[in-house]
Design a protein around this motif. Structure first.
Motif, mmCIF file in Angstrom:
data_model
loop_
_atom_site.group_PDB
_atom_site.id
_atom_site.type_symbol
_atom_site.label_atom_id
_atom_site.label_comp_id
_atom_site.label_asym_id
_atom_site.label_seq_id
_atom_site.Cartn_x
_atom_site.Cartn_y
_atom_site.Cartn_z
ATOM 1 N N UNK A 119 36.374 62.093 40.717
ATOM 2 C CA UNK A 119 36.755 60.799 40.163
ATOM 3 C C UNK A 119 36.125 59.641 40.900
ATOM 4 N N UNK A 120 35.004 59.921 41.587
ATOM 5 C CA UNK A 120 34.323 58.874 42.366
ATOM 6 C C UNK A 120 33.176 58.263 41.562
ATOM 7 N N UNK A 121 32.911 57.018 41.829
ATOM 8 C CA UNK A 121 31.740 56.344 41.252
ATOM 9 C C UNK A 121 31.072 55.538 42.351
ATOM 10 N N UNK A 122 29.804 55.794 42.546
ATOM 11 C CA UNK A 122 29.012 55.065 43.534
ATOM 12 C C UNK A 122 28.228 53.990 42.801
ATOM 13 N N UNK A 123 28.432 52.750 43.163
ATOM 14 C CA UNK A 123 27.892 51.659 42.359
ATOM 15 C C UNK A 123 27.463 50.483 43.217
ATOM 16 N N UNK A 124 26.566 49.693 42.672
ATOM 17 C CA UNK A 124 26.243 48.400 43.263
ATOM 18 C C UNK A 124 27.428 47.469 43.071
ATOM 19 N N UNK A 125 27.773 46.717 44.113
ATOM 20 C CA UNK A 125 28.905 45.778 44.035
ATOM 21 C C UNK A 125 28.440 44.418 44.538
ATOM 22 N N UNK A 126 28.514 43.429 43.645
ATOM 23 C CA UNK A 126 28.086 42.076 44.006
ATOM 24 C C UNK A 126 29.289 41.149 43.990
ATOM 25 N N UNK A 127 29.375 40.304 45.011
ATOM 26 C CA UNK A 127 30.383 39.259 45.019
ATOM 27 C C UNK A 127 29.863 38.031 44.284
ATOM 28 N N UNK A 128 30.621 37.531 43.339
ATOM 29 C CA UNK A 128 30.209 36.362 42.563
ATOM 30 C C UNK A 128 31.373 35.377 42.488
ATOM 31 N N UNK A 129 31.132 34.199 41.933
ATOM 32 C CA UNK A 129 32.219 33.267 41.651
ATOM 33 C C UNK A 129 32.452 33.220 40.145
ATOM 34 N N UNK A 130 33.389 32.414 39.725
ATOM 35 C CA UNK A 130 33.772 32.379 38.303
ATOM 36 C C UNK A 130 32.702 31.760 37.409
ATOM 37 N N UNK A 131 31.709 31.066 38.007
ATOM 38 C CA UNK A 131 30.661 30.415 37.203
ATOM 39 C C UNK A 131 29.415 31.277 37.013
ATOM 40 N N UNK A 132 29.342 32.400 37.722
ATOM 41 C CA UNK A 132 28.114 33.212 37.734
ATOM 42 C C UNK A 132 27.762 33.746 36.340
ATOM 43 N N UNK A 147 30.316 39.067 27.973
ATOM 44 C CA UNK A 147 31.505 39.878 28.199
ATOM 45 C C UNK A 147 31.846 40.583 26.883
ATOM 46 N N UNK A 148 31.905 41.908 26.907
ATOM 47 C CA UNK A 148 32.171 42.668 25.675
ATOM 48 C C UNK A 148 33.626 43.110 25.584
ATOM 49 N N UNK A 198 36.306 36.891 31.841
ATOM 50 C CA UNK A 198 35.608 36.521 33.071
ATOM 51 C C UNK A 198 36.644 36.233 34.163
ATOM 52 N N UNK A 199 36.172 36.127 35.403
ATOM 53 C CA UNK A 199 37.049 35.739 36.503
ATOM 54 C C UNK A 199 37.538 34.306 36.300
ATOM 55 N N UNK A 200 38.692 34.031 36.861
ATOM 56 C CA UNK A 200 39.242 32.675 36.829
ATOM 57 C C UNK A 200 39.716 32.308 38.222
ATOM 58 N N UNK A 201 39.286 31.136 38.698
ATOM 59 C CA UNK A 201 39.697 30.683 40.032
ATOM 60 C C UNK A 201 41.189 30.368 40.074
ATOM 61 N N UNK A 202 41.787 30.164 38.901
ATOM 62 C CA UNK A 202 43.208 29.810 38.842
ATOM 63 C C UNK A 202 44.105 31.043 38.936
ATOM 64 N N UNK A 226 41.856 46.002 39.989
ATOM 65 C CA UNK A 226 42.082 46.142 38.554
ATOM 66 C C UNK A 226 40.891 45.561 37.797
ATOM 67 N N UNK A 227 40.503 46.265 36.768
ATOM 68 C CA UNK A 227 39.342 45.861 35.966
ATOM 69 C C UNK A 227 39.790 44.787 34.983
ATOM 70 N N UNK A 228 39.193 43.604 35.097
ATOM 71 C CA UNK A 228 39.581 42.493 34.225
ATOM 72 C C UNK A 228 38.628 42.315 33.052
ATOM 73 N N UNK A 229 37.432 42.895 33.147
ATOM 74 C CA UNK A 229 36.474 42.720 32.054
ATOM 75 C C UNK A 229 35.331 43.709 32.126
#
Length: 807
Positions: free
Chosen positions: A529-542, A550-551, A555-559, A602-605
């Motif tokens: 049940x593992x997944x090895x993936x690229x992980x990038x930190x972004x902000x809500x405007x990226x 987004x399908x 998107x992320x929300x700063x609020x 948790x997966x938001x999108x």
């Protein structure tokens, strides 16, 4: 006797100025092109060979498949190098590099961004040939906060090379003592760093982690050991050392790990093969491609062959006009060997003239070629040492080949038959000449098809929907130097009139960025049940700034404070995880090497797949997390006055950090740089294909003139009997056009196969369209017809009275 041969040869060549000029010009173009490509290939093949122990140096690579992601890495594990040296007596020495990016170096009141920096171990001088100007190899890099710099760097910061003991300040805080100055690393090296920082300055980061690959590891084998046999020992060696760690983390051994389809494999690549044969993730520098060397070498050989065929064809054709000369000489008692020597002398003289002019042309064109190829080639004593004997050999070989057929053919005939004109009459057919014309145009059409395919692929790359919008996006460099002021800059830039949106993130799709992480579908950290993936930190405007779609979800929300533990995944990751609806699912990321602490996300999108790597690679799983990182600062522009906007942003930058240099680029330019090799290949292929066609046309022009000359009386009679110009042109052209059609039929399938092979290096590619060989064929026919028509029309317009008087 030799003097007489040369004197007679000059007289004959001067008598036939037109054909002599065509021959010399064709050989000049062919040899000059060949020389330029030879310079390029010689440079590419010479990488890293300046190291005196190059034949014994190898880099340890890492092939990893885990969690649905398979990658080949140029880096390896931290504890690998010392373990190799301890376990294997055949390993004479090891050295590790670690690339953590560049620093800003202070020079007076100015901060200069230096990116050519790497952490290295003291053993670097025992493995690589890096001559020291000042300092000692035994003490350099042994202490923390010490640095070795190149000669140009020493002159840049201290105006001299006797600078051992001087101090350099990095990022306004850290001070590093210069412990040695080395000569500038040759350009023919797969790494070209100016700063080598002591590895001990890293404080052992990743030193004991067998499952984190961050180090470039090089080994020096002792003389006489076969690296293939040594490579076979690496798998059991790695399992022995990393097995306990794997058991501790995943609670299983390597056997079960591999039964699930996973693997970790070590392999070696010889130092001298890295530049042309290695295209792995996290390469230490921009490498070349052996395919480009093959393509250019083939072009050089093809063009040289076309030039030689031209020479042979015209020499063969014109020799029939000298049949009577040969007959008279034989009647007067000239031996056959003297006749052969005469023809060969003329051929060698023409080749010599072409070679001399080719050397001059290559020297004059070298700056232009450097600009096209991205090289800095120059004529060095080393090149001259092999160029002179090679040119001498080419002159003799080509001269003898071009002159051998007419010499042997004519000198072997019965003088009675020659004087009766039987040879001249029988020479008009010329199966050999027809075959050579077909050969020339086969090569030319092959090159035309190849060039069209390369340009179509580049056009496809530039126009492909990548899944994000790179147009009108400004990328500001080195924002991490601003620290907390990066967010202040973001807010101030967002308020500018010409700005649509601004974002801070860890990386951009146009970067060669790698940040792999492993997530699990539950807390049990079951590898299935593992997944090895690229992980990038972004902000809500990226995502909106880059136009990523987004399908599912949002998107992320700063609020929303819970988004700090949220993820947005791409379609490739969603497919691998196997969720019917990934949104709101929870997955876990280890917070320590023993997997004892598992943080839930948790997966938001779900975002649509986009190409965050080169189009040579398929899209792999990618996660976005909400992170305040300032590695990348991007601005979507909505104004036509770019210079004004840049000035405004630069003023904002200087207001926050006056000493930090301001740098920027546009994402579409950064994207195009990813394919510099292909673009240069296309430009050079187009240039040399044009030269190949010109050379082939020179030969065709000469043969057309010869054919018109041979049929002078026939043309005159046909004109007297009422034939018009178009009829004469058709009569003289049809045989040559037929030869070009045969060349098309031969070249098309070979070019189709070869270019399909080249396209396989791209995961995303455009298939070769049916019209490509059609256009190439039509182009060749038109060029051939125009070339032939010049002489045909000239013959058709001549006075038939003069034609009938000719002998």
């Amino acid at each position: 006797m030799i003097k007489n041969y040369i004197k007679t040869a000059f007289r004959t060549l001067a008598k036939n100025k037109g054909f002599t000029i065509i021959n010399v010009l064709g050989l000049t173009l062919g040899l000059a092109t060949c020389l330029l490509i030879v310079f390029y290939v010689f440079d590419e093949l010479s990488f890293d060979k300046f190291n005196t122990k190059a034949d014994r140096i190898y880099r340890v690579n890492n092939d990893i498949k885990f969690g649905g992601n398979a990658n080949t890495y140029a880096v390896s594990q931290g504890p690998l190098a010392p373990a190799l040296k301890a376990d294997f007596p055949e390993v004479e020495q090891v050295v590790r590099f670690r690339n953590r990016g560049g620093f800003q170096v202070k020079k007076g009141n100015q901060d200069i961004q230096e990116d050519m920096m790497v952490y290295a171990e003291p053993s670097i001088f025992s493995v690589f040939t890096l001559p020291i100007i000042s300092g000692s190899a035994t003490t350099a890099l042994t202490e923390p906060h010490s640095v070795v710099i190149t000669e140009r760097t020493a002159r840049k910061y201290f105006n001299g090379t006797n600078v051992v003991g001087r101090v350099l300040t990095f990022n306004d805080t850290a001070q590093y003592k210069v412990t040695a100055v080395i000569k500038n690393i040759p350009k023919q090296s797969h790494f070209n760093f100016d700063f080598f920082i002591s590895m001990s300055s890293l404080h052992g980061v990743g030193e004991n982690d067998w499952f984190s690959s961050n180090y470039y590891t090089y080994i020096l084998l002792r003389p006489g050991f076969d690296h293939k046999k040594f490579e076979a020992k690496l798998s059991p060696f790695f399992k022995q050392h990393a097995g306990p760690a794997l058991q501790s983390i995943l609670h299983l051994g390597f056997e079960k790990f591999e039964q699930a389809g996973n693997y970790i494999r070590l392999n070696l690549v010889p130092l001298t093969e890295i530049h042309l044969h290695s295209n792995r993730v996290a390469e230490i520098g921009a490498n070349g491609d052996i395919k480009t060397v093959y393509i250019f070498s083939a072009i050089a050989i093809f063009i040289l062959l076309i030039a030689c065929v031209n020479f042979m064809n015209l020499s063969t054709a014109r020799s029939s006009n000298r049949a009577r000369e040969v007959g008279v000489r034989k009647v007067l008692g000239s031996p056959r060997k003297y006749l052969i020597a005469q023809f060969l002398t003329e051929s060698i003289l023409v080749t010599l003239a072409g070679a001399i002019l080719a050397v001059i042309a290559a020297w004059l064109l070298l700056p232009v070629f450097n600009q096209m190829s991205g090289k800095d080639l120059s004529v060095t004593p080393q090149i001259i040492s092999w160029l002179v004997p090679v040119l001498f050999t080419i002159i003799i070989v080509i001269g003898c080949l071009a002159g051998s057929y007419p010499a042997l053919f004519l000198s072997g005939f019965n003088p009675i038959d020659v004087l009766k004109g039987k040879l001249a009459n029988g020479f008009k057919g010329g199966f050999l000449r027809s075959s050579l014309v077909v050969f020339q145009f086969t090569i030319s059409i092959f090159l035309i098809i190849g060039t069209l395919v390369i340009y179509n692929q580049l056009k496809y790359i530039q126009n492909k929907d990548l899944g994000y919008n790179r147009d009108h996006v400004l990328a500001i460099q080195n924002v991490w130097n601003l620290g907390k002021n990066a967010k202040v800059l973001k807010q101030e830039v967002q308020e500018l009139a010409g700005v649509e949106s601004v974002s801070l993130a860890e990386a951009l799709p146009t970067w060669d960025y790698s940040n792999g992480n492993t997530f699990f579908k539950d807390r049990s950290h079951d590898q299935r049940g593992a997944i090895n993936t690229q992980t990038w930190g972004i902000d809500e405007n990226y995502i909106p700034t880059l136009g990523i779609k987004i399908v599912a979800g949002r998107n992320f929300s700063a609020k929303m404070l819970t988004d700090s533990a949220g993820l947005i995944i791409n379609e490739a990751a969603a497919k691998y995880l196997g969720y019917t609806n990934p949104v709101n699912q929870v997955i876990y990321k280890p917070q320590d090497n023993e997997l004892k602490v598992m943080k839930p996300y948790h997966i938001v999108g779900v975002m649509k797949d986009f190409n965050f790597r080169s189009l040579r690679d398929n899209v792999t799983p990618l996660f976005f997390s909400l992170n305040g990182s300032s590695g990348a600062f991007i601005v979507r522009v909505k104004t036509a006055d770019i210079p004004l906007l840049l000035t405004q942003i630069k003023d904002k930058w200087r207001g926050l950090s006056p000493a930090q240099p301001f740098g920027y680029s546009f994402m579409d330019d950064d994207f195009n740089k990813l394919y510099n090799t292909e673009q240069r290949t296309g430009t050079i292929a187009l240039s040399f294909t044009s030269l190949a066609i010109i050379i082939a046309c020179l030969g065709l022009f000469g043969l057309a003139a010869y054919a018109a000359e041979q049929r002078t009386k026939e043309i005159g009679i046909r004109k007297v009997l009422g034939a018009n110009v178009s009829t004469i042109v058709k009569m003289l052209s049809k045989d040559f056009i037929l030869l070009v059609l045969i060349a098309i039929l031969i070249a098309a399938p070979f070019a189709w196969w070869a270019m399909n092979f080249w396209l396989r290096s791209f995961a995303y590619r455009q298939n070769i369209q049916w019209w490509v060989p059609v256009i190439a064929g039509i182009t060749a026919i038109i060029i051939a017809f125009v070339t032939i028509s010049f002489q045909s029309i000239k013959a058709a317009l001549s006075n038939p009275v003069n034609s009938l008087k000719s002998e």
